[in-house]
Design a protein around this motif. Structure first.
Motif, PDB file in Angstrom:
ATOM      1  N   ASP A  34       8.679 -13.478 -13.730  1.00 44.16           N
ATOM      2  CA  ASP A  34       7.965 -13.888 -15.161  1.00 44.16           C
ATOM      3  C   ASP A  34       6.630 -13.835 -14.688  1.00 44.16           C
ATOM      4  O   ASP A  34       5.717 -14.187 -15.699  1.00 44.16           O
ATOM      5  CB  ASP A  34       8.296 -15.258 -15.464  1.00 44.16           C
ATOM      6  N   ASP A  35       6.063 -13.129 -13.610  1.00 42.53           N
ATOM      7  CA  ASP A  35       4.627 -12.719 -13.383  1.00 42.53           C
ATOM      8  C   ASP A  35       3.944 -13.996 -13.189  1.00 42.53           C
ATOM      9  O   ASP A  35       2.552 -13.975 -13.428  1.00 42.53           O
ATOM     10  CB  ASP A  35       4.222 -11.582 -14.500  1.00 42.53           C
ATOM     11  N   LEU A  36       4.713 -14.984 -12.732  1.00 46.47           N
ATOM     12  CA  LEU A  36       3.854 -16.200 -12.418  1.00 46.47           C
ATOM     13  C   LEU A  36       3.103 -16.245 -10.892  1.00 46.47           C
ATOM     14  O   LEU A  36       2.344 -16.967 -10.777  1.00 46.47           O
ATOM     15  CB  LEU A  36       4.690 -17.569 -12.324  1.00 46.47           C
ATOM     16  N   TRP A  37       3.448 -15.352 -10.135  1.00 48.45           N
ATOM     17  CA  TRP A  37       3.195 -15.103  -8.711  1.00 48.45           C
ATOM     18  C   TRP A  37       3.584 -13.845  -8.194  1.00 48.45           C
ATOM     19  O   TRP A  37       4.459 -13.237  -8.972  1.00 48.45           O
ATOM     20  CB  TRP A  37       3.280 -16.492  -7.840  1.00 48.45           C
ATOM     21  N   GLU A  38       3.101 -13.441  -7.171  1.00 43.50           N
ATOM     22  CA  GLU A  38       3.419 -12.347  -6.587  1.00 43.50           C
ATOM     23  C   GLU A  38       3.970 -12.264  -5.524  1.00 43.50           C
ATOM     24  O   GLU A  38       3.766 -13.262  -4.604  1.00 43.50           O
ATOM     25  CB  GLU A  38       2.259 -11.366  -6.629  1.00 43.50           C
ATOM     26  N   LYS A  39       4.850 -11.354  -4.915  1.00 44.71           N
ATOM     27  CA  LYS A  39       5.457 -11.671  -3.433  1.00 44.71           C
ATOM     28  C   LYS A  39       4.319 -10.828  -2.574  1.00 44.71           C
ATOM     29  O   LYS A  39       3.358 -10.115  -3.026  1.00 44.71           O
ATOM     30  CB  LYS A  39       6.751 -10.366  -3.500  1.00 44.71           C
ATOM     31  N   PRO A  40       4.260 -11.339  -1.264  1.00 40.75           N
ATOM     32  CA  PRO A  40       3.581 -10.881  -0.421  1.00 40.75           C
ATOM     33  C   PRO A  40       3.565  -9.285  -0.271  1.00 40.75           C
ATOM     34  O   PRO A  40       4.537  -8.682  -0.530  1.00 40.75           O
ATOM     35  CB  PRO A  40       3.910 -11.384   0.987  1.00 40.75           C
ATOM     36  N   PRO A  41       2.394  -8.615  -0.161  1.00 42.35           N
ATOM     37  CA  PRO A  41       2.443  -7.188   0.100  1.00 42.35           C
ATOM     38  C   PRO A  41       3.600  -6.767   0.815  1.00 42.35           C
ATOM     39  O   PRO A  41       3.678  -7.127   1.983  1.00 42.35           O
ATOM     40  CB  PRO A  41       1.042  -6.906   0.372  1.00 42.35           C
ATOM     41  N   HIS A  42       4.228  -5.315   0.665  1.00 42.88           N
ATOM     42  CA  HIS A  42       5.207  -5.031   1.361  1.00 42.88           C
ATOM     43  C   HIS A  42       4.631  -4.402   2.626  1.00 42.88           C
ATOM     44  O   HIS A  42       3.564  -3.719   2.757  1.00 42.88           O
ATOM     45  CB  HIS A  42       5.899  -3.761   0.565  1.00 42.88           C
ATOM     46  N   ARG A  43       5.325  -4.540   3.699  1.00 43.38           N
ATOM     47  CA  ARG A  43       4.737  -4.008   5.082  1.00 43.38           C
ATOM     48  C   ARG A  43       6.012  -3.257   5.722  1.00 43.38           C
ATOM     49  O   ARG A  43       6.940  -3.520   5.741  1.00 43.38           O
ATOM     50  CB  ARG A  43       4.557  -5.411   5.879  1.00 43.38           C
ATOM     51  N   GLU A  44       5.421  -2.176   6.389  1.00 42.81           N
ATOM     52  CA  GLU A  44       6.497  -1.372   6.955  1.00 42.81           C
ATOM     53  C   GLU A  44       6.818  -1.897   8.286  1.00 42.81           C
ATOM     54  O   GLU A  44       6.135  -2.269   8.953  1.00 42.81           O
ATOM     55  CB  GLU A  44       5.584  -0.172   7.236  1.00 42.81           C
ATOM     56  N   ASP A  45       8.384  -1.802   8.491  1.00 39.29           N
ATOM     57  CA  ASP A  45       8.863  -2.492   9.190  1.00 39.29           C
ATOM     58  C   ASP A  45       9.796  -1.315   9.958  1.00 39.29           C
ATOM     59  O   ASP A  45      10.781  -1.150   9.375  1.00 39.29           O
ATOM     60  CB  ASP A  45       9.811  -3.778   9.031  1.00 39.29           C
ATOM     61  N   PRO A  46       9.348  -0.653  11.094  1.00 37.73           N
ATOM     62  CA  PRO A  46      10.143   0.228  11.647  1.00 37.73           C
ATOM     63  C   PRO A  46      11.710  -0.312  11.916  1.00 37.73           C
ATOM     64  O   PRO A  46      12.580   0.530  11.913  1.00 37.73           O
ATOM     65  CB  PRO A  46       9.405   0.410  12.828  1.00 37.73           C
ATOM     66  N   GLU A  47      11.998  -1.426  12.354  1.00 38.95           N
ATOM     67  CA  GLU A  47      13.290  -1.785  12.872  1.00 38.95           C
ATOM     68  C   GLU A  47      14.063  -2.147  11.371  1.00 38.95           C
ATOM     69  O   GLU A  47      15.252  -1.834  11.505  1.00 38.95           O
ATOM     70  CB  GLU A  47      13.119  -3.408  13.437  1.00 38.95           C
TER      71      GLU A  47
END
Length: 206
Positions: A34-47
Motif C-alpha cells: 500500500d506504499d506506506l513504506w519501501e523495502k530496503p534496496p535490493h542487494r546483489e547476493d552471489p550466494e
C-alpha cells in the motif's frame, strides 16, 4: 504481496509461509503493497544467485526425466503480473489440462486473490467431473533434502486452486528434494492445518 491498480490485493504461498514464520511480516508486506513504506534496496547476493541457478537446474532435470520417459509436456513462461495477463495464463493452463498433457510446467493458478506458479502439474488416472478420465496433482522441486513446512503449505495452496479448476481435490502432493527423491504425501493429512493457517492469514491481510 501486490496491490493491483484496481485495488485488488494479490497474495501467494510465499506470503502465507512468511506469515507462519512471523505473523508481523504480513503487516509489513501489506504496508509495502500500500506504499506506506519501501523495502530496503535490493542487494546483489552471489550466494543467492548460485542457489537460484541450482534450483532452476534441479527443476529442469526433473522435467527432462519426464521428457525422456516419453511424456507429453506443455511449458509456460511467467506472465506479466497484471490481472488480465494472470487470468489469461491460468486459462492457458486449464486448456492444457483439458487437452490431457502428461506434464504441465510452470502452470499459473490465479483465483483473483491467490496467485501461484506450480512447478509441475502431473496427470494421474483419476477421473474428474470437469476434465473427464483424468485429473492432476501438484509437484514442486526444492533444493533441500527434507520436505519443509513452507513447501507443504505451497503445494496446499496450489492444490486448493487446482481442485476448483478440475472439480476434484488431488489425492496426493509431491515434493522433489535436492537429492532427486520424490516425496509423495496425502493432501488430506495437511489440508485442515492449511485451512486454519490460511484463515488466520486472510483475517490479517483482507
Amino acid at each position: 504481496m501486490q496491490r493491483h491498480k484496481d485495488g485488488t490485493l494479490v497474495v501467494s504461498a510465499t506470503d502465507l509461509a512468511g506469515f507462519l514464520a512471523c505473523d508481523h511480516l504480513a503487516t509489513l508486506e501489506l504496508g509495502r503493497a500500500d506504499d506506506l513504506w519501501e523495502k530496503p534496496p535490493h542487494r546483489e547476493d552471489p550466494e543467492l544467485k548460485l542457489l537460484q541457478d541450482r534450483g532452476e537446474a534441479h527443476e529442469r532435470a526433473f522435467l527432462e526425466r519426464r521428457r525422456a520417459e516419453g511424456r507429453s509436456i506443455v511449458e509456460f513462461e511467467r506472465p506479466e503480473s497484471t490481472p488480465e495477463a494472470l487470468r489469461a495464463a491460468e486459462g492457458a493452463t486449464v486448456q492444457a489440462m483439458r487437452d490431457g498433457a502428461d506434464v504441465i510446467f510452470q502452470a499459473t493458478l490465479f483465483d483473483g486473490r491467490w496467485l501461484g506458479y506450480a512447478d509441475f502439474l502431473l496427470k494421474v488416472d483419476r477421473p474428474s467431473p470437469i476434465l473427464g478420465g483424468w485429473s492432476y496433482e501438484v509437484a514442486d522441486t526444492k533444493l533441500s533434502r527434507a520436505v519443509k513446512g513452507g513447501a507443504l503449505l505451497q503445494v496446499c495452496v496450489y492444490s486448493d486452486r487446482l481442485a476448483q479448476l478440475q472439480g476434484i481435490a488431488p489425492e496426493d502432493v509431491h515434493v522433489v528434494t535436492g537429492d532427486g527423491a520424490t516425496h509423495t504425501m496425502r493432501l488430506d493429512n495437511y489440508a485442515a492445518y492449511y485451512r486454519m493457517v490460511k484463515r488466520r492469514f486472510e483475517t490479517v491481510v483482507f
